[in-house]
Design a protein around this motif. Structure first.
Motif, mmCIF file in Angstrom:
data_model
loop_
_atom_site.group_PDB
_atom_site.id
_atom_site.type_symbol
_atom_site.label_atom_id
_atom_site.label_comp_id
_atom_site.label_asym_id
_atom_site.label_seq_id
_atom_site.Cartn_x
_atom_site.Cartn_y
_atom_site.Cartn_z
ATOM 1 N N ALA B 145 0.789 -1.203 -0.028
ATOM 2 C CA ALA B 145 0.049 0.200 -0.024
ATOM 3 C C ALA B 145 0.764 1.227 -0.130
ATOM 4 O O ALA B 145 0.781 2.164 -0.704
ATOM 5 N N ARG B 146 1.976 1.394 0.886
ATOM 6 C CA ARG B 146 2.537 2.193 0.783
ATOM 7 C C ARG B 146 3.339 2.676 -0.375
ATOM 8 O O ARG B 146 3.562 3.984 -0.797
ATOM 9 N N GLY B 152 2.037 7.544 -6.297
ATOM 10 C CA GLY B 152 0.965 8.492 -6.755
ATOM 11 C C GLY B 152 -0.072 7.583 -7.345
ATOM 12 O O GLY B 152 -0.932 8.307 -7.956
ATOM 13 N N GLU B 153 -0.410 6.528 -6.926
ATOM 14 C CA GLU B 153 -1.499 5.691 -7.553
ATOM 15 C C GLU B 153 -2.747 6.228 -7.059
ATOM 16 O O GLU B 153 -3.875 5.890 -7.647
ATOM 17 N N LEU B 154 -2.837 6.951 -6.037
ATOM 18 C CA LEU B 154 -4.036 7.400 -5.333
ATOM 19 C C LEU B 154 -4.409 8.646 -5.565
ATOM 20 O O LEU B 154 -5.576 9.299 -5.601
ATOM 21 N N ILE B 258 -7.843 4.078 2.967
ATOM 22 C CA ILE B 258 -7.630 5.305 2.457
ATOM 23 C C ILE B 258 -8.065 5.613 1.030
ATOM 24 O O ILE B 258 -8.130 4.752 -0.117
ATOM 25 N N ASN B 259 -8.795 6.954 0.732
ATOM 26 C CA ASN B 259 -9.306 7.325 -0.604
ATOM 27 C C ASN B 259 -8.578 8.410 -1.118
ATOM 28 O O ASN B 259 -8.383 9.549 -0.543
ATOM 29 N N GLY B 260 -8.181 8.250 -2.455
ATOM 30 C CA GLY B 260 -7.445 9.466 -3.056
ATOM 31 C C GLY B 260 -8.198 9.891 -4.192
ATOM 32 O O GLY B 260 -9.325 9.220 -4.556
ATOM 33 N N THR B 261 -7.872 10.695 -4.999
ATOM 34 C CA THR B 261 -8.628 11.201 -6.234
ATOM 35 C C THR B 261 -8.657 10.088 -7.330
ATOM 36 O O THR B 261 -9.064 10.350 -8.303
ATOM 37 N N LYS B 262 -7.591 9.244 -7.159
ATOM 38 C CA LYS B 262 -7.334 8.405 -8.159
ATOM 39 C C LYS B 262 -7.617 6.987 -7.829
ATOM 40 O O LYS B 262 -7.524 6.100 -8.667
ATOM 41 N N GLY B 263 -7.866 6.665 -6.486
ATOM 42 C CA GLY B 263 -8.152 5.332 -6.204
ATOM 43 C C GLY B 263 -8.313 5.184 -4.849
ATOM 44 O O GLY B 263 -8.116 6.302 -3.992
ATOM 45 N N SER B 264 -8.530 3.906 -4.233
ATOM 46 C CA SER B 264 -8.674 3.579 -2.932
ATOM 47 C C SER B 264 -7.789 2.440 -2.595
ATOM 48 O O SER B 264 -7.827 1.351 -3.344
ATOM 49 N N LEU B 265 -7.536 2.172 -1.446
ATOM 50 C CA LEU B 265 -6.927 1.155 -0.595
ATOM 51 C C LEU B 265 -7.831 0.566 0.615
ATOM 52 O O LEU B 265 -8.026 1.459 1.458
ATOM 53 N N ARG B 279 -9.173 1.394 -8.379
ATOM 54 C CA ARG B 279 -8.608 2.422 -9.229
ATOM 55 C C ARG B 279 -9.657 3.021 -10.090
ATOM 56 O O ARG B 279 -10.403 2.327 -10.725
ATOM 57 N N ALA B 280 -9.499 4.450 -10.108
ATOM 58 C CA ALA B 280 -10.609 5.083 -10.789
ATOM 59 C C ALA B 280 -10.197 5.639 -12.139
ATOM 60 O O ALA B 280 -9.752 6.686 -12.483
ATOM 61 N N ASP B 281 -10.037 4.281 -12.821
ATOM 62 C CA ASP B 281 -9.171 4.565 -14.374
ATOM 63 C C ASP B 281 -10.388 4.308 -15.466
ATOM 64 O O ASP B 281 -9.720 4.105 -16.603
ATOM 65 N N GLY B 282 -11.765 4.319 -15.184
ATOM 66 C CA GLY B 282 -12.626 4.428 -16.151
ATOM 67 C C GLY B 282 -13.075 3.186 -16.829
ATOM 68 O O GLY B 282 -13.873 2.933 -17.590
#
Lengths: 371, 371, 371, 371
Positions: B145-146, B152-154, B258-265, B279-282
């Motif tokens: 995860a780290r 930068g994946e999140l 953890i939630n980010g603009t590009k994904g979550s774990l 991953r919010a990758d469409g």
């Protein structure tokens, strides 16, 4: 068998919630049998004349109108269902009640605790039946949870924690009344946290104090995007509450958990047919049961299918409408199975208290007004 | 190949954590190959002479002693591993470091932020390697995860929420140093919340402020049973933190998301080999992946088995010990993969800030001292 | 306390299984306490002199050799552990037993039922203890399942279904003895289906007939890639059995389920600490429990950690070795907790019967030879 | 907008399936918008006059009758929907088609392959639209799976395995036409395995051969309780197929999995809104995605709610009815999205082949008749 009586329904609003409620009224006529009333969809109101006419055609209302007062004035309507934008909750709902109609109003009841209190006060004074449409009380798994709790299966409650996670908010280009402070009143707070605190009260009783805050991520956004709080309840339990539209990967994840001295329950709205049940009963096979809430003796399942044939999110509204029709027909109470406008007001009071806690930086007591 | 060098190890404590650390030292000699050092278990100390002798026999220490100072004075010992009760962390650890030994100390580093700061200050001054045994940094899924976050994946992080749920505390008859205020310093706070805040910092950086409180359910219990808090982080994200020993059905459920603009774990320690990755990758197939973290290119998996052959909780200590041995052998940094005593202090500072928030009823800023 | 006695161990093979078994012998010395014997790793044999020497250095064997006969001739060795390629199972294992050594042999016992029978026959005649290393019997959740079944908690069994899904085989460029017909004897059949049928027998008793086939997907591959079968058991239950190396997404998914008149159990090796338990007990909360098999009263958990601190795949071998050492020390039976060479033979007989069914296109009866 | 046209519907049967189909016709009028036709529920037939009259009242049919021929003779009916007991499929369905009505018939189409073939042959000759109500093709997750497979996302298929597990059959006192050999034709075979083989064909193409058997557990029961088979497909893939009413803990678990060279898919009807998707794409985060099939671009979701607001089992019939109405309105093909009577016949042929395999003890080829 005598023919079921009809009840005339007027609806304010026609979009997402209009579809959900119309579907519920139509299904309530035959899924539950015999129904307390067969709903007759009399009129539907909305500002966009073309769209509301299409909704009338689609769902079978006798007429469409761009003036909700026509519904209030229509004697054929005995039940007024308000699912318009939050800013349109107070005036039409009060007017309908004062015209002697039973009323359903979508949550949040008002945009603030004050507005919600006023709606409750004015409507309660009329003596009509009122239901605040916290439809998640009508999920069979949620109702089963309440029944297990009422039966003492959890013992003394230690914890209640809940969060409502959605992920559609992180887009500055979105245009919806839900981001308009005047129309909506708030963001994740009234939209999502209101559900969280209603279920908290429904399952665990009154919260006493909250420490937390609302948060807006996007500059220029008028409403809150997320809410975070630590909470203490009157029954001695403690926990956390959260609501957000910024949790990627979660579409409609209203998740709650309750821990007691004798057991625990867990739930996730994305798997709304399931309840996780743990009992501290000394069984060597120790763990949470994944209960598919679809048995003949489970809440509302006498109306549905054989076990294991799951129902959908939309079907919770069928139970809600049925419950309201039953309350009207039999002059029974909306609460506690359903939420009244008092429940709607109380949810708003808690939400406002979280906002106040964020402003003052202090743990704030929740103080309810009575009538 | 040259023969791996040996390193002499002295251990204070012998019970649950004694088994975990001894097992780690023994496995570190061959699971990772070639190891930075082959640990030689020189001496083990504890107050119960009979029990500590049995531990020495069992785990292969050359001798047992009821006086930890013997370990500090023993020149064959280059690494001192302190896993005694919290009240015994400060003095022996400082003494060992000042005697020139590298030191590992179990968490919480001290019973308070002050005590933790003092341990850090005194040990840092000696120049030895120091590791605070937050072993959950050494779960492959947590490390993965780290790495994903660092890559930068999140995107920008919006939320971090975590809770550590256990269920053994709701028994007034239990007798353990963990309920003794002097020996333990705190309850769920230092035992469980310390892990939560260390992972919060490890994965999401520094928290800035907390609103919350500790809570004790059982009358007569000296320490806290549960901790609840809302939190804001320096990176702009917000969330909730919780720790409790009163959540029936959860044995060791350290859960974080953890939630980010590009994904979550998402992660749950009871399924520690798994990481949930969104991953919010469409992609039309949108959802969390259940990643079984056991691939050849996953953290520490070059040391283990073919993919899918999972490891256990105890194996996280093997990674931790290996990391410390590598840091000593190669003179590399313990941080950021491992937690230093500064990390141990910072975790304590956050825990104390939650306590203070509970006392003042205010949202409190987290202020770290530096050396 | 008296000092635990030592037992001398000789090992044939040093790669993947060499690590697994060596680790087990080393941990068996202290995880279980006091151990029946403290293993002394005397010698390790393998064809690659350099690699086997490194293994000896790594795992602590006194010597390495490229001639397994040296182990057979070494009087310090009382226990011979054969985990070489399948083609090397028969001769060394028989030789070791005839030299009076207790023997462990990896599965499949032989490459065919005939070869397996011969190993069993010759070894049984010597009177030594023999264990066929079906390590999945030593997963606590599997053992718990057996105990629940033995206690009658499932009632009469209706179904047993199992499948072993892996996904590394769909690569024509892979070079391993496991694809060499002479070295391995078979593919998924002996590697994976052997485990499936051993657990089938362990949990549900003898199968009576099978209808099925083996299948090879890649042209040029010498061994089978997958096995499919319908099965009927002597106890009247029926089901399906499958094994494949071509199921993308599954790394080590040995999944089985058993349904009885009173309940059901489910298991997946990728979550080996969990057992799913269903009881048809009329409880309104009806469903499978996710049991984290880690309680003090669960199989082998007295040796490990507090509840919820899960163990790994490698730890199943610790239980296996411990069980064999106990059988030797106390002159107790290897079966039924462990698999004997008779069990190894029977698994091979079932596998061969599936092959025969594929050849004849007929449902084939399973006929065991006795000594 | 022009007013949607009406279509007259006649229904044979009124119990469980009557509710499911009636609900679908009523919802199809507004959930999909504009609908191809607005269904007008003209007449409903059944043998129990009182019960069928109540169904007519409940679901809104103009009349009830105990003579299905009245429906066939009624010119206002353009679509005949047969969901009576299996023994009543052939004659009324053929009669309705020969009277020029489009026909829907519940599965299994006939009680045997011969009867099914005859229904197909006679109905196909009339030129009407025919749909065999394999409603599971209309689960959005199943349809999405088919779309992913059609798009080549799985590559070459290696395995298809499926099982339909229910648990209500283990009760000798149950009295239902489903246990009557004449009325039902078969037990788990036609009721459950028919669904399995239809999805097998829908997702993976034609099976070529099967080895297996049916099994009856309870003495005196006229029909089979379970079916077990190994299967090989024309595309080179292999697997197992199972159906049972004796798997405690599973209420409606139609589970299937498909593995290809590029990925895998998994599904369970008890979580029908979810599809598990694995792609062998080299991503370091490797695993099955839990896809909540509820996105705007997922099959049929343009008709429903925002993402994450799940639908129920009953809603699959809405899609099915909508598809049939569309086929009639636009003169488009029922297949391949829906199952035709040819598909109904083929499913029966496979089921009969499994029975034959059980009788002969041989692996049997599946041979389809054409018209």
């Amino acid at each position: 068998m005598t023919e079921p009586r009809e009840i005339g329904v007027g609806m304010l609003g026609y979009a997402f919630m209009g579809k959900a409620h119309s579907n519920a009224f139509r299904k309530a006529a035959y899924i539950t049998w015999p129904p307390p009333f067969v709903p007759h969809l009399v009129g539907i109101a909305g500002r966009n004349a073309e769209a509301v006419q299409e909704a009338a055609d689609r769902y079978g209302f006798d007429y469409a109108t761009d003036d909700w007062r026509r519904l209030v004035d229509d004697d054929r309507i005995q039940l007024f269902d308000n699912l318009g934008p939050n800013a349109l909750h107070a005036e039409p709902t009060i007017a309908a009640a004062e015209a002697g109609k039973h009323v359903i109003c979508e949550k949040p009841l008002g945009r603030t605790a004050d507005e919600s209190y006023e709606i409750w006060r004015r409507v309660a004074a009329t003596g009509v039946k009122h239901l605040c449409a916290f439809n998640y009380r009508f999920v069979p798994a949620v109702r089963l949870a309440r029944e297990l709790i009422d039966a003492g299966e959890l013992g003394e409650v230690r914890h209640f924690r809940a969060r409502y996670l959605q992920d559609w908010g992180d887009d500055a280009s979105l245009d919806t009344w839900r981001f308009d402070a005047t129309a909506a009143g708030s963001g994740a707070l009234g939209d999502l946290m209101a559900h969280v605190v209603d279920l908290a009260r429904y399952l665990n009783g009154e919260p006493e104090s909250v420490s937390g805050f609302t948060h807006t991520f996007l500059s220029g956004r008028e409403v809150d995007d997320a809410v975070e709080a630590a909470v203490a309840f009157a029954n001695g339990s403690v926990g956390t509450l959260e609501a957000t539209r910024f949790a990627h990967g979660h579409r409609n994840a209203l998740q709650w958990e309750i821990n007691g001295t004798k057991g625990s329950l867990m739930f996730d709205m994305e798997r709304l047919n399931e309840l996780q049940v743990f009992r501290a009963d000394g069984d060597r096979a120790r763990g949470f049961k994944t209960v598919l809430v679809s048995e003949a003796d489970h809440p509302w399942w006498n109306h549905w299918w054989p076990p294991g044939h799951i129902i959908g999110w939309g079907d919770t509204f069928v139970h809600e409408v049925h419950h309201m029709l039953r309350a009207i027909a039999d002059e029974t109470d909306v609460a506690p199975v359903g939420a009244t406008f008092e429940d709607g007001y109380r949810a708003a009071e808690i939400c406002d208290t979280i906002v106040r806690s964020g402003r003052t930086g202090r743990r704030e007591q929740i103080v309810y007004r009575s009538l």
